[in-house]
Motif scaffolding. Sequence first.
Motif, PDB file in Angstrom:
ATOM      1  N   ILE A 255       0.369  -1.225  -0.051  1.00  0.00           N
ATOM      2  CA  ILE A 255      -0.305   0.320   0.387  1.00  0.00           C
ATOM      3  C   ILE A 255       0.810   1.838  -0.200  1.00  0.00           C
ATOM      4  CG2 ILE A 255      -1.526   1.207   1.027  1.00  0.00           C
ATOM      5  CD1 ILE A 255      -2.937  -1.599   2.698  1.00  0.00           C
ATOM      6  N   ASN A 256       0.749   2.589  -0.797  1.00  0.00           N
ATOM      7  CA  ASN A 256       1.616   3.568  -0.649  1.00  0.00           C
ATOM      8  C   ASN A 256       0.923   4.663  -0.214  1.00  0.00           C
ATOM      9  OD1 ASN A 256       3.427   2.187  -2.698  1.00  0.00           O
ATOM     10  ND2 ASN A 256       2.854   2.440  -4.540  1.00  0.00           N
ATOM     11  N   LEU A 257       1.153   5.114   0.365  1.00  0.00           N
ATOM     12  CA  LEU A 257       0.330   6.072   1.099  1.00  0.00           C
ATOM     13  C   LEU A 257       0.961   7.902   0.337  1.00  0.00           C
ATOM     14  CD1 LEU A 257       1.304   5.116   4.918  1.00  0.00           C
ATOM     15  CD2 LEU A 257      -1.019   4.746   3.621  1.00  0.00           C
ATOM     16  N   LYS A 258      -0.132   8.776   0.062  1.00  0.00           N
ATOM     17  CA  LYS A 258       0.560   9.739  -0.008  1.00  0.00           C
ATOM     18  C   LYS A 258       0.460  10.651   1.177  1.00  0.00           C
ATOM     19  CE  LYS A 258      -2.294   8.593  -3.935  1.00  0.00           C
ATOM     20  NZ  LYS A 258      -3.047   9.074  -5.569  1.00  0.00           N
ATOM     21  N   GLU A 259       1.189  11.638   0.737  1.00  0.00           N
ATOM     22  CA  GLU A 259       0.599  13.044   1.588  1.00  0.00           C
ATOM     23  C   GLU A 259      -0.903  13.812   2.064  1.00  0.00           C
ATOM     24  OE1 GLU A 259       3.463  14.039   3.449  1.00  0.00           O
ATOM     25  OE2 GLU A 259       4.497  12.450   2.844  1.00  0.00           O
ATOM     26  N   PRO A 260      -1.061  13.602   3.310  1.00  0.00           N
ATOM     27  CA  PRO A 260      -2.905  14.166   3.448  1.00  0.00           C
ATOM     28  C   PRO A 260      -2.560  15.596   2.441  1.00  0.00           C
ATOM     29  CG  PRO A 260      -0.872  14.707   5.310  1.00  0.00           C
ATOM     30  CD  PRO A 260      -0.354  13.350   4.408  1.00  0.00           C
ATOM     31  N   GLN A 261      -3.891  15.931   2.330  1.00  0.00           N
ATOM     32  CA  GLN A 261      -3.822  17.327   1.813  1.00  0.00           C
ATOM     33  C   GLN A 261      -4.540  17.600   2.928  1.00  0.00           C
ATOM     34  OE1 GLN A 261      -3.441  18.561  -1.275  1.00  0.00           O
ATOM     35  NE2 GLN A 261      -2.312  16.302  -1.836  1.00  0.00           N
TER      36      GLN A 261
END
Length: 132
Positions: free
Chosen positions: A121-127
Motif C-alpha cells: 500500500i503506497n501512502l500519499k501525503e495528506p491534503q
Amino acid sequence: MDPEAAGQNRLTELHELEEFRYQAFERMRLYKERMKKMHDKHIVDRNFTPSDKVLLYNSRLKLFSDKLKSRWSGPFRVVQMFASGAVEIESGNGTNKFSVNGQRLKHYLGIAEEKGNTMVINLKEPQYANEE
C-alpha cells in the motif's frame, strides 16, 4: 533473696528466650519461602529443541558506551543440546557452528515469515484544507 525463686525466675527467662528464638527462626523460614516463591516466579524456563531459533547475549566488555544498542545478536538456529547445559548453535546461513552456555540464549520471537502473496500500500501525503 530466695535461691529457689531466683532459680525459677532464671528458668522462666531461659524458656522465654528459647521461645523468642523459635519464633525468629519460624519467621525467617516463612520469609525465605516467600522470597523463593517470588524469585522462582520470574525464572523463565529455557528448554531448547533442535531447529529452534534463538538470540545470543553478547556480554563482551565494550570500550565505547552503546546504551541504546541491543546486546542480543542473532537469530541463530539450535543444532544440539548437551546435558551440561551447553547448546550448539549455528548462524542463520549455516556457515558457523559454535557451542555456548544455554543461559546466554533466549527464544527468538521475531516476525513470522509470510508465505504467499503480499499487498503493498503506497501512502500519499495528506491534503490540508488551509493550504495557501
